[in-house]
Design an enzyme around this catalytic site. Structure first.
Site, PDB file in Angstrom:
ATOM      1  CG  HIS A 140       6.619  -6.551  -5.824  1.00 14.17           C
ATOM      2  ND1 HIS A 140       5.673  -6.711  -7.425  1.00 14.17           N
ATOM      3  CD2 HIS A 140       5.257  -6.176  -5.336  1.00 14.17           C
ATOM      4  CE1 HIS A 140       4.074  -6.533  -6.769  1.00 14.17           C
ATOM      5  NE2 HIS A 140       3.835  -6.096  -5.568  1.00 14.17           N
ATOM      6  CB  CYS A 161     -21.880  -0.170  -1.108  1.00 20.23           C
ATOM      7  SG  CYS A 161     -22.146  -1.814  -1.324  1.00 20.23           S
TER       8      CYS A 161
END
Length: 660
Positions: free
Chosen positions: A65, A175
């Site tokens: 797609h 993080c």
């Protein structure tokens, strides 16, 4: 899907052998249907999207797609392959291929087609009907939802088919630095999923950037796990699914528990209230682990870590450029004239001055970036402008690093307050791009210039004077505290607070702040170096995996990547963490006592030439490493010694017939 697919867009005998050939065959049908205006251009867009991530799904399904300027209307084409085509799915080739084409900019259409199709493909009856259909018109109607599926499959067959589809989880890990914790958590979740027979697909986020999960993968997922210490980006993509929301270390330390919790929530049908849309932290969202339900301390930590995560690249690039300039031209190069007017190609000093001034320019963004992204973590993009403005004002009034922290929090709070004010629908479009930044910048500017700027500047000056006046036992105590903070959570919040405190001093360096930077980096090198040494001298105390992690920790420790010790600490935290904390405290204390200084914010042993008292500095690191190693070996050895008599006693009992 009423206008997306017609019989002309269905190929029940797709003969293509590769995914590129399959895309071309289906795209040619779109061209013939006047849905695609340029075949080659459209196929290039499909190939570019496919290169980002495979679009194969388990169960024999491929969904290539893309959005393309060569598509005139949202379109879906379907092909069925007898031999199967490899679209990168883990379970093998796809026999059902759906090519989705959406016009450029039609994000809603694209996502609607993907999500709707992905949900229907989870239905075994639907996919069985697609495989059994022999008329293109009937199949097209079935995909559009107009033709009822065949009679239900017998219960036993349905159970067998369902059993073949694994439980699917999509996860996000992040993080503040996006270097170690992010990828360790991703690996831990993936490994735990494989052990549990669960399909886990992870999107890693951090300051290094991220590649978005395919919307089709998210739509097909049964649950979501967020293991993060900074705000999850574009969180609205994950709405409408069971959600487990924790800190990144939980993803490293207990991934199996998180997967089990996600399965329980899915079984109970618990759907998380994830805000839709947005490009970052949603307006008014708390963010971070626990999001809406988290207490203020957790949210505050998340906001601050968001700012630190975006500041770190400026610290690394700017600081290392400045350090390199000192290595070439000496410390006096900081006083050189502007290279814009006085650059000489053949002079080393000119190059040193160039590096120094580039690095200084990068360092000049530290406080504004910190403030801007703290505000962003609180209230999304509308808070960026007032955050940056507040950070710049903090520099203007000499409020420094502390001023940046306060400015970021003020900007986020002001924007969140404005967002809660009801407005007329006609104004909503201009609120985030004009009204909110305008009003919030004015309010934050007033507060920083007139109300809080000068008191914070006085506090910053007092802190600088205190650091410069540190000597003897006071300096040693500070070194101990910084060493403990750097080693307690090894890259977590306490570690980042100590590191940010040290880096903040480099923006306006003094002798005291340079000592703090040296102590912080030295202590941060101890955990991985100690674990590397321990796994070398007492191999029998560690598993094979721990010994392999120990070998890697040599390089990580030498490079000042404290997170290198995390795999070993996670396996035995009660023995490893106290040991490395003791070693870090020794190193921090010795570094401060020796008067070592450091002008670079990072680099490990590679910036030793830039360290004041380099031999004493290396001695401090070695002493802390030996202390931590000795404690780890002692504690692990004691556990093993205690375990041996118990095993021997059990063996004796079994020989004499006494139940163990």
């Amino acid at each position: 899907m009423s206008e997306l697919i017609t019989a002309d867009l269905v190929d029940l005998d797709l003969s293509a052998a590769t995914k590129d050939a399959a895309a071309q065959s289906l795209a040619e049908r779109m061209v013939a249907a006047h849905r695609v205006t340029d075949l080659d251009g459209f196929l290039a867009d499909v190939a570019a999207r496919e290169a980002q991530m495979p679009t194969g799904l388990d169960g024999g399904i491929g969904i290539p797609h893309c959005r393309s300027e060569h598509v005139s209307a949202p379109t879906l084409a379907f092909g069925r392959s007898a031999q199967g085509i490899d679209f990168g799915a883990a379970d093998g080739p796809a026999d059902l291929v759906f090519l989705i084409a959406a016009p450029a900019g039609a994000d809603d259409d694209h996502l609607t087609i993907l999500s709707g199709l992905a949900r229907r493909l989870m239905d075994p009856e639907f996919t069985a009907a697609l495989r059994a259909g022999d008329d293109p018109g009937t199949v097209a109607a079935l995909i559009r939802g107009e033709e009822p599926a065949p009679a239900p499959i017998p219960a036993a067959e349905e159970a067998e088919a369902t059993a073949d589809v694994p439980f699917r989880i999509v996860a996000v890990t992040s993080c503040p630095t996006g270097i170690a914790h992010t990828y360790m958590a991703a690996e831990a979740l993936t490994a735990a999923g494989q052990a549990e027979g669960v399909e886990v697909t992870v999107e890693t986020q951090g300051s290094a950037g991220f590649s978005k999960l395919d919307p089709a993968v998210i739509s097909a997922a049964d649950a979501v796990i967020w293991a993060h210490d900074v705000e999850v980006r574009e969180k609205g993509r994950f709405g409408g699914k069971p959600l487990v929301d924790v800190g990144v270390k939980a993803g490293i330390n207990r991934p199996a528990e998180l997967i089990a919790e996600a399965r329980r929530k899915a079984e109970r049908g618990e759907i998380a209230a994830v805000p839709q849309g947005g490009d970052g932290p949603e307006a008014g969202a708390d963010g971070g682990p626990g999001a809406d339900g988290a207490h203020f301390g957790v949210r505050l930590r998340t906001y601050l870590m968001s700012g630190v995560s975006y500041m770190v690249p400026f610290v690394a690039a700017g600081g290392l450029l400045i350090a390199l300039s000192f290595a070439i031209g000496g410390y006096e190069i900081a006083d050189a004239k502007s290279v814009a007017d006085h650059f000489v190609w053949g002079q080393a000093d000119s190059w040193a001055a160039l590096l120094n001034q580039i690095g200084s320019a990068a360092f000049g963004f530290l406080v504004p970036v910190l403030a801007g992204y703290i505000a962003y973590g609180m209230a999304d993009r509308p808070a960026l402008v007032p955050g940056f403005v507040g950070g710049a004002i903090a520099l203007t009034v000499d409020a420094g690093f502390l001023g940046g922290l306060v400015a970021g929090l003020l900007a986020g709070a002001v924007v969140m307050a404005i967002q809660r004010v009801p407005v007329h629908p006609t104004l909503r479009g201009i609120m985030p791009v004009l009204v909110i930044p305008l009003i919030a910048s004015a309010v934050v500017g007033f507060l920083m210039f007139i109300v809080v700027g000068k008191p914070i500047a006085a506090l910053q000056s007092a802190l600088t004077d205190w650091l410069n006046g540190l000597s003897g036992s006071n300096a040693v105590i500070l070194g101990v505290v910084l060493g403990l903070m750097m080693c307690f959570d090894m890259g977590g919040p306490l570690n980042k607070v100590a590191y940010a405190f040290a880096v903040g001093g480099l923006a306006d360096p003094t002798d005291g702040s340079l000592k703090v930077m040296a102590a912080v980096m030295a202590a941060g090198m101890v955990p991985p170096l100690a674990m590397a040494l321990a796994t070398t001298v007492r191999k029998k105390l560690f598993t094979k995996t721990e010994r392999e992690n120990g070998r890697a920790a040599w390089v990580l420790g030498a490079s000042f990547i404290t997170e290198g010790a995390i795999p070993l600490a996670a396996a035995d935290p009660l023995r490893v963490i106290p040991s490395v904390m003791a070693g870090g405290a020794v190193t921090g204390a010795l570094s401060m006592a020796f008067g070592c200084t450091l002008r670079a914010p990072h680099g490990g042993i590679f910036v030793v030439p830039l360290i004041g008292e380099p031999f004493l500095y290396l001695l401090a690191i070695a002493a802390g490493t030996l202390v931590a190693t000795a404690l780890v070996v002692l504690l692990k050895g004691a556990r093993r010694t205690a375990a041996v008599p118990a095993e021997e006693a059990a063996a004796v009992d079994s020989r004499v017939g006494v139940p163990a």
